[in-house]
Scaffold this active site. Structure first.
Site, PDB file in Angstrom:
ATOM      1  N   HIS A  10      -1.282  -7.823   3.222  1.00  0.00           N
ATOM      2  CA  HIS A  10      -1.037  -8.365   4.564  1.00  0.00           C
ATOM      3  C   HIS A  10      -1.998  -7.846   5.634  1.00  0.00           C
ATOM      4  CE1 HIS A  10       1.187  -5.158   6.883  1.00  0.00           C
ATOM      5  NE2 HIS A  10       1.245  -4.645   5.676  1.00  0.00           N
ATOM      6  N   ASN A  63      -6.036   3.416  10.932  1.00  0.00           N
ATOM      7  CA  ASN A  63      -5.300   2.233  11.392  1.00  0.00           C
ATOM      8  C   ASN A  63      -5.140   2.181  12.907  1.00  0.00           C
ATOM      9  OD1 ASN A  63      -3.747   4.542  10.257  1.00  0.00           O
ATOM     10  ND2 ASN A  63      -2.044   3.592  11.340  1.00  0.00           N
ATOM     11  N   THR A  68       8.624  -7.054 -13.230  1.00  0.00           N
ATOM     12  CA  THR A  68       8.060  -8.396 -13.398  1.00  0.00           C
ATOM     13  C   THR A  68       7.048  -8.669 -12.288  1.00  0.00           C
ATOM     14  OG1 THR A  68      10.092  -9.186 -14.407  1.00  0.00           O
ATOM     15  CG2 THR A  68       8.635 -10.867 -13.463  1.00  0.00           C
ATOM     16  N   ALA A  70       0.814  -1.213   0.000  1.00  0.00           N
ATOM     17  CA  ALA A  70       0.000   0.000   0.000  1.00  0.00           C
ATOM     18  C   ALA A  70       0.848   1.265   0.000  1.00  0.00           C
ATOM     19  CB  ALA A  70      -0.927   0.001   1.210  1.00  0.00           C
ATOM     20  N   THR A  71       2.026   1.224   0.628  1.00  0.00           N
ATOM     21  CA  THR A  71       2.865   2.431   0.640  1.00  0.00           C
ATOM     22  C   THR A  71       3.210   2.832  -0.786  1.00  0.00           C
ATOM     23  OG1 THR A  71       3.744   1.969   2.845  1.00  0.00           O
ATOM     24  CG2 THR A  71       5.066   3.400   1.437  1.00  0.00           C
ATOM     25  N   CYS A  85       3.648   1.317  12.684  1.00  0.00           N
ATOM     26  CA  CYS A  85       4.561   1.791  11.639  1.00  0.00           C
ATOM     27  C   CYS A  85       5.458   2.908  12.128  1.00  0.00           C
ATOM     28  CB  CYS A  85       3.777   2.269  10.436  1.00  0.00           C
ATOM     29  SG  CYS A  85       2.647   1.007   9.867  1.00  0.00           S
ATOM     30  N   SER A  93      -3.641  -3.369   0.576  1.00  0.00           N
ATOM     31  CA  SER A  93      -2.451  -4.158   0.868  1.00  0.00           C
ATOM     32  C   SER A  93      -2.837  -5.590   1.223  1.00  0.00           C
ATOM     33  CB  SER A  93      -1.728  -3.511   2.051  1.00  0.00           C
ATOM     34  OG  SER A  93      -0.586  -4.258   2.368  1.00  0.00           O
TER      35      SER A  93
END
Length: 405
Positions: free
Chosen positions: A204, A154, A243, A74-75, A329, A202
């Site tokens: 995770h 969050n 990739t 997400a960052t 974070c 994201s």
């Protein structure tokens, strides 16, 4: 049988669902092709798997498969959305609107854009951590090109009025991005109904693997264009070269599909466990306070402040339970949480706050254990606190003149 330690930090990361791992495994070994190799079956197989994952994610947020751009998380998705729009539309204007309690991925990206000559308005929030569409309307100028407001916070779990904001942005012809990392898979999100033009997510945070995220980029009404931030082979409609990590993408797709099928039931269960935890703790501990909106919040998030207790001390006391104080974070700093400060929570209470994040794998038994443990530890720490003793005797701590400064 209760197993320790207990994990209750699902807002910082989630365990990868075993069903997701099962879906990923073949793509490491047997189906290892490069999705960009268009001239042999190994490549076709990988490309087909990526296409399926785009569909699964699109289903969850109500978008078309080709509107999903894969990123490393997400960052990166937020960086691509904000910088990509700012650079692509700078002839149209240089003003961006966000709010003070966004995740650092948004705030720090905005700070970078300010260095590049963009103007950013950081809206204040109310005591529940919310902004209103009205505030955004008042902040608009004829130079505004983008509004970025998170769907759910969050730290405190408060939800924002995304639909009202989306409607306003549509009226004004301004692009609307939402950091939906905490919301996707937990509460219903539909990009068309909510007027969202760009959405970051994201893996995770929704029981998928780490290292994979996605950015939804609207294709029509309006067609959103982005200046790429990573150059290379022109992958992902030219917006994000590199990739594709097929196993991770398959994992994100499977995680999205499980959320799509099970979210309604799961959020009921999560909400029930969270309320049991919240009431169980707060009914036994006077001077405990819930942070964020009492109702308009994520089903699994409870952020509670305990007066006369140091958050770090409490975390040591309940070390068999994984929780967080402030935001994972940014926990390298000892500053009280900037999110709680923005709600007007005083430093003492901000320092005493614990975030409990209940998720898919938590059980009733774990919740019972955590209630007992937290109540016992808070009482123990309060008994050692001279301030608590004075407050119990009815002394107004604010009126005391402390000497020695």
């Amino acid at each position: 049988m209760l197993k320790l330690p207990i994990y209750m930090d699902n807002n910082s990361t989630t365990r990868t669902d075993p069903r997701v791992v099962d879906a990923m495994i073949p793509f490491f070994t047997e189906k290892f092709g490069n999705a960009a190799s268009r001239n042999h079956p190994f490549g076709w197989e990988a490309d087909e798997a990526v296409g399926e994952a785009r569909k699964q994610i699109g289903n969850l947020i109500g978008s078309g498969p080709s509107e999903i751009i894969f990123t490393s998380g997400a960052t990166e998705a937020i960086n691509l959305a904000l910088k990509g729009v700012a650079q692509m539309y700078k002839k149209k204007g240089n003003h961006i609107i966000t709010q003070v309690t966004e995740h650092k991925a948004t705030l720090d990206t905005c700070k970078r854009l300010e260095k590049d000559g963009f103007q950013v308005t950081y809206l204040p929030v109310d005591k529940f951590g919310q902004v209103s569409a009205e505030q955004i309307r008042e902040a608009l100028t004829d130079k505004t090109i983008l509004v970025s407001i998170m769907a759910a916070n969050n730290e405190i779990g408060s939800l924002q009025p995304i639909k009202a904001i989306g409607k306003l942005c549509k009226e004004k012809g301004i692009l609307f991005h939402t950091d939906a990392v905490q919301a996707v898979g937990k509460i219903p999100i539909n990009v068309d109904e909510m007027g969202i033009d760009l959405l970051s997510m994201s893996g995770h945070k929704m029981y998928g693997p780490k290292g994979i995220g996605a950015l939804y980029v609207r294709k029509k009404d309006p067609r959103v264009r982005l200046d790429p931030q990573i150059d290379g082979g022109g992958h992902e409609r030219g917006m994000r070269s590199g990739t594709l990590p097929v196993p991770l993408i398959v994992g994100l797709g499977e995680a999205a599909d499980i959320c799509y099928r099970e979210m309604a039931e799961e959020s009921k269960k999560t909400y029930r466990l969270r309320e049991k935890l919240r009431k169980g703790i707060m009914s036994q501990l006077p001077e405990s306070y819930i942070n964020g909106h009492p109702d308009e919040r994520l089903p699994g998030n409870a952020n509670i402040s305990f007066a006369y207790v140091e958050g770090e001390g409490l975390m040591m006391g309940i070390k068999d339970v994984a929780v967080s104080s402030g935001s994972a974070c940014t926990s390298a700093s000892l500053e009280p949480s900037y999110v709680l400060r923005a709600l007007g929570v005083g430093d003492e209470l901000a320092h005493s706050s614990i975030r409990f994040g209940i998720g898919r794998f938590n059980t009733e038994e774990e919740v019972d254990y955590v209630i007992d443990l937290v109540v016992r530890e808070v009482n123990r720490l309060r008994e050692m606190s001279p301030l608590y003793e004075m407050a119990q005797e009815g002394i107004d701590l604010k009126s005391i003149e402390w000497s020695g400064h």
